[in-house]
Design a protein around this motif. Structure first.
Motif, PDB file in Angstrom:
ATOM      1  N   ARG A   1     -21.093   3.131  -9.199  1.00 43.64           N
ATOM      2  CA  ARG A   1     -19.801   3.564  -8.646  1.00 43.64           C
ATOM      3  C   ARG A   1     -19.997   4.795  -7.736  1.00 43.64           C
ATOM      4  NH1 ARG A   1     -14.474   2.745 -10.763  1.00 43.64           N
ATOM      5  NH2 ARG A   1     -15.396   1.902 -12.650  1.00 43.64           N
TER       6      ARG A   1
ATOM      7  N   ASP B   1     -21.492 -16.660 -10.791  1.00 38.24           N
ATOM      8  CA  ASP B   1     -22.658 -15.786 -10.756  1.00 38.24           C
ATOM      9  C   ASP B   1     -23.134 -15.509 -12.178  1.00 38.24           C
ATOM     10  OD1 ASP B   1     -20.902 -13.959 -11.750  1.00 38.24           O
ATOM     11  OD2 ASP B   1     -20.807 -12.705  -9.977  1.00 38.24           O
ATOM     12  N   GLU B   2     -24.060 -14.553 -12.318  1.00 39.83           N
ATOM     13  CA  GLU B   2     -24.653 -14.320 -13.638  1.00 39.83           C
ATOM     14  C   GLU B   2     -23.640 -13.774 -14.645  1.00 39.83           C
ATOM     15  OE1 GLU B   2     -27.782 -11.520 -12.274  1.00 39.83           O
ATOM     16  OE2 GLU B   2     -26.777 -10.060 -13.572  1.00 39.83           O
ATOM     17  N   TYR B   3     -22.607 -13.066 -14.159  1.00 38.73           N
ATOM     18  CA  TYR B   3     -21.601 -12.516 -15.074  1.00 38.73           C
ATOM     19  C   TYR B   3     -20.730 -13.632 -15.662  1.00 38.73           C
ATOM     20  CZ  TYR B   3     -17.794  -9.548 -16.808  1.00 38.73           C
ATOM     21  OH  TYR B   3     -16.856  -8.936 -17.604  1.00 38.73           O
TER      22      TYR B   3
ATOM     23  N   GLN C   1     -15.658  -2.337  -3.716  1.00 39.98           N
ATOM     24  CA  GLN C   1     -16.304  -3.288  -4.650  1.00 39.98           C
ATOM     25  C   GLN C   1     -16.455  -4.645  -3.982  1.00 39.98           C
ATOM     26  OE1 GLN C   1     -13.973  -3.385  -8.251  1.00 39.98           O
ATOM     27  NE2 GLN C   1     -15.121  -1.699  -9.160  1.00 39.98           N
TER      28      GLN C   1
ATOM     29  N   VAL D   1     -22.346 -11.689  -5.289  1.00 29.38           N
ATOM     30  CA  VAL D   1     -21.736 -11.883  -6.613  1.00 29.38           C
ATOM     31  C   VAL D   1     -20.217 -11.699  -6.476  1.00 29.38           C
ATOM     32  CG1 VAL D   1     -23.757 -11.123  -7.942  1.00 29.38           C
ATOM     33  CG2 VAL D   1     -22.051  -9.433  -7.234  1.00 29.38           C
ATOM     34  N   SER D   2     -19.493 -11.877  -7.574  1.00 25.53           N
ATOM     35  CA  SER D   2     -18.050 -11.706  -7.516  1.00 25.53           C
ATOM     36  C   SER D   2     -17.677 -10.235  -7.704  1.00 25.53           C
ATOM     37  CB  SER D   2     -17.385 -12.546  -8.608  1.00 25.53           C
ATOM     38  OG  SER D   2     -17.740 -12.039  -9.872  1.00 25.53           O
ATOM     39  N   ARG D   3     -16.448  -9.896  -7.294  1.00 26.30           N
ATOM     40  CA  ARG D   3     -15.975  -8.521  -7.460  1.00 26.30           C
ATOM     41  C   ARG D   3     -15.873  -8.182  -8.953  1.00 26.30           C
ATOM     42  NH1 ARG D   3     -10.850  -5.930  -6.711  1.00 26.30           N
ATOM     43  NH2 ARG D   3      -9.840  -7.926  -6.413  1.00 26.30           N
ATOM     44  N   GLN D   4     -15.582  -9.208  -9.756  1.00 29.14           N
ATOM     45  CA  GLN D   4     -15.473  -9.002 -11.204  1.00 29.14           C
ATOM     46  C   GLN D   4     -16.805  -8.516 -11.787  1.00 29.14           C
ATOM     47  OE1 GLN D   4     -14.257 -11.950  -9.744  1.00 29.14           O
ATOM     48  NE2 GLN D   4     -12.228 -11.061  -9.750  1.00 29.14           N
ATOM     49  N   THR D   5     -17.895  -9.033 -11.229  1.00 32.45           N
ATOM     50  CA  THR D   5     -19.230  -8.650 -11.705  1.00 32.45           C
ATOM     51  C   THR D   5     -19.494  -7.169 -11.423  1.00 32.45           C
ATOM     52  OG1 THR D   5     -19.990 -10.889 -11.279  1.00 32.45           O
ATOM     53  CG2 THR D   5     -21.699  -9.219 -11.540  1.00 32.45           C
TER      54      THR D   5
ATOM     55  N   ALA E   1     -19.845  -6.615  -3.372  1.00 38.70           N
ATOM     56  CA  ALA E   1     -19.994  -7.935  -3.997  1.00 38.70           C
ATOM     57  C   ALA E   1     -20.371  -8.989  -2.956  1.00 38.70           C
ATOM     58  CB  ALA E   1     -18.697  -8.314  -4.699  1.00 38.70           C
TER      59      ALA E   1
ATOM     60  N   SER F   1     -10.296  -6.293 -12.619  1.00 37.47           N
ATOM     61  CA  SER F   1     -10.849  -5.980 -11.299  1.00 37.47           C
ATOM     62  C   SER F   1      -9.743  -5.873 -10.252  1.00 37.47           C
ATOM     63  CB  SER F   1     -11.892  -7.008 -10.879  1.00 37.47           C
ATOM     64  OG  SER F   1     -11.297  -8.241 -10.661  1.00 37.47           O
TER      65      SER F   1
ATOM     66  N   GLN G   1     -16.291 -18.130  -7.699  1.00 35.22           N
ATOM     67  CA  GLN G   1     -17.579 -17.507  -7.359  1.00 35.22           C
ATOM     68  C   GLN G   1     -18.401 -17.422  -8.636  1.00 35.22           C
ATOM     69  OE1 GLN G   1     -17.418 -13.955  -5.019  1.00 35.22           O
ATOM     70  NE2 GLN G   1     -19.511 -14.275  -4.357  1.00 35.22           N
TER      71      GLN G   1
ATOM     72  N   ASN H   1     -17.261  -4.891 -10.920  1.00 37.00           N
ATOM     73  CA  ASN H   1     -16.319  -4.125 -11.742  1.00 37.00           C
ATOM     74  C   ASN H   1     -16.827  -3.967 -13.178  1.00 37.00           C
ATOM     75  OD1 ASN H   1     -13.704  -4.115 -13.587  1.00 37.00           O
ATOM     76  ND2 ASN H   1     -13.221  -3.189 -11.619  1.00 37.00           N
ATOM     77  N   ALA H   2     -17.266  -5.083 -13.768  1.00 33.05           N
ATOM     78  CA  ALA H   2     -17.755  -5.050 -15.162  1.00 33.05           C
ATOM     79  C   ALA H   2     -19.014  -4.192 -15.270  1.00 33.05           C
ATOM     80  CB  ALA H   2     -18.038  -6.472 -15.634  1.00 33.05           C
TER      81      ALA H   2
ATOM     82  N   LYS I   1     -19.574  -2.643 -18.926  1.00 29.92           N
ATOM     83  CA  LYS I   1     -19.320  -3.787 -19.812  1.00 29.92           C
ATOM     84  C   LYS I   1     -20.406  -4.845 -19.682  1.00 29.92           C
ATOM     85  CE  LYS I   1     -14.304  -3.621 -19.371  1.00 29.92           C
ATOM     86  NZ  LYS I   1     -13.223  -4.323 -18.674  1.00 29.92           N
ATOM     87  N   TYR I   2     -21.163  -4.754 -18.618  1.00 27.19           N
ATOM     88  CA  TYR I   2     -22.172  -5.783 -18.362  1.00 27.19           C
ATOM     89  C   TYR I   2     -23.470  -5.158 -17.849  1.00 27.19           C
ATOM     90  CZ  TYR I   2     -24.503  -9.729 -16.172  1.00 27.19           C
ATOM     91  OH  TYR I   2     -25.432 -10.664 -15.814  1.00 27.19           O
ATOM     92  N   ILE I   3     -24.584  -5.553 -18.459  1.00 29.43           N
ATOM     93  CA  ILE I   3     -25.901  -5.096 -18.011  1.00 29.43           C
ATOM     94  C   ILE I   3     -26.474  -6.168 -17.084  1.00 29.43           C
ATOM     95  CG2 ILE I   3     -28.246  -4.494 -18.725  1.00 29.43           C
ATOM     96  CD1 ILE I   3     -27.009  -3.507 -21.384  1.00 29.43           C
ATOM     97  N   PRO I   4     -26.722  -5.828 -15.826  1.00 32.39           N
ATOM     98  CA  PRO I   4     -27.156  -6.863 -14.871  1.00 32.39           C
ATOM     99  C   PRO I   4     -28.587  -7.325 -15.123  1.00 32.39           C
ATOM    100  CG  PRO I   4     -27.270  -4.715 -13.851  1.00 32.39           C
ATOM    101  CD  PRO I   4     -26.667  -4.498 -15.203  1.00 32.39           C
TER     102      PRO I   4
ATOM    103  N   SER J   1     -10.999 -10.504 -16.945  1.00 30.42           N
ATOM    104  CA  SER J   1     -11.933 -10.019 -15.935  1.00 30.42           C
ATOM    105  C   SER J   1     -11.266  -9.943 -14.555  1.00 30.42           C
ATOM    106  CB  SER J   1     -13.150 -10.938 -15.911  1.00 30.42           C
ATOM    107  OG  SER J   1     -13.743 -10.958 -14.671  1.00 30.42           O
TER     108      SER J   1
END
Lengths: 158, 73
Positions: B6, A91-93, B16, B25-29, B20, A155, A89, B31-32, B37-40, A151
């Motif tokens: 959250r 995406d932007e991340y 999540q 997007v992915s579940r990892q996104t 997602a 998760s 998947q 989560n981060a 850890k990540y600014i969208p 990652s």
């Protein structure tokens, strides 16, 4: 997020196969110092210059064993397919992680190169140049796969 | 920048994975993002705001680390 510059997800399997095959080939070439006679061919060369002759020739047919050329090309294509294959998947991340890994790779690669320029001399530097060609891709792939794995792991713990 | 994704997710009792899938997007996104850890991107922030039915400012806010408040200039 669509990124037209990425390869399809399955390209990574080809990439790993190429990387494995070229790594084995590289080890065999280092041990034997010569490729199989079957690969002795005349190649069209843009430029050719031997160590013992200072005369550079342009646009000539150059007799060479192409085992090392095939190994290098296979390694580079394999590395590119792994590093730039779409994630399941995308995406932007994932794009963010990929760019971050590229940055890491640039810093580490050139950091090592600076150290090599200062501390490695004469013919030994040939090996620095040779490994340097592949080091960048290798650092990038290792860092990318590590952060992707981290990652997924984080998760999944959630 | 920090966020209350959250918390908003807990209020709606959404996992999540469900969030997602809905956002694309992915579940990892997710989560981060929740872990800070990540600014969208603006696009993702707007999609999240639309999903939760809240203004973006209710989900995302600046912290001291982000520098001075532009309104004070």
């Amino acid at each position: 997020m669509k990124n037209a510059l990425l390869f399809p997800y399955n390209a990574r399997y080809w990439g790993w196969s190429f990387l494995l095959l070229s790594s084995i080939s590289a080890i065999l070439l280092v041990i034997s110092e010569n490729g199989p006679a079957l690969l002795d061919v005349n190649m069209p060369a843009l430029a050719a210059e031997t160590i013992f002759s200072s005369q550079r020739q342009w646009f000539v047919m150059h007799k060479t064993n192409i085992a090392d050329e095939l190994t290098a090309v296979l390694f580079i294509i394999g590395g590119l397919l792994i590093g730039f294959a779409r994630e399941k998947q995308e995406d932007e991340y994932t794009t963010h992680l990929r760019l971050q890994s590229l940055m890491w790779s640039v810093y580490i690669h050139y950091g090592l190169l600076i150290l090599a320029w200062i501390f490695i001399y004469e013919f030994s530097f040939y090996w620095v140049l040779l490994t340097g060609i592949f080091m960048f891709l290798l650092i990038f792939i290792l860092r990318l796969r590590w952060v992707m794995w981290q990652s997924y792991k984080t998760s999944n713990d959630e | 920048m920090n966020n209350k994704v959250r918390l908003a997710r807990a209020e709606l009792r959404v996992t999540q994975e469900q969030l997602a899938d809905h956002i694309g997007v992915s579940r990892q996104t997710i989560n981060a993002l929740e872990a800070g850890k990540y600014i969208p991107s603006t696009l993702l922030a707007l999609k999240l705001a639309r999903f939760f039915g809240k203004p973006v400012e209710a989900l995302f806010f600046l912290t001291d680390e982000d520098g001075s408040d532009p309104r004070t200039l």
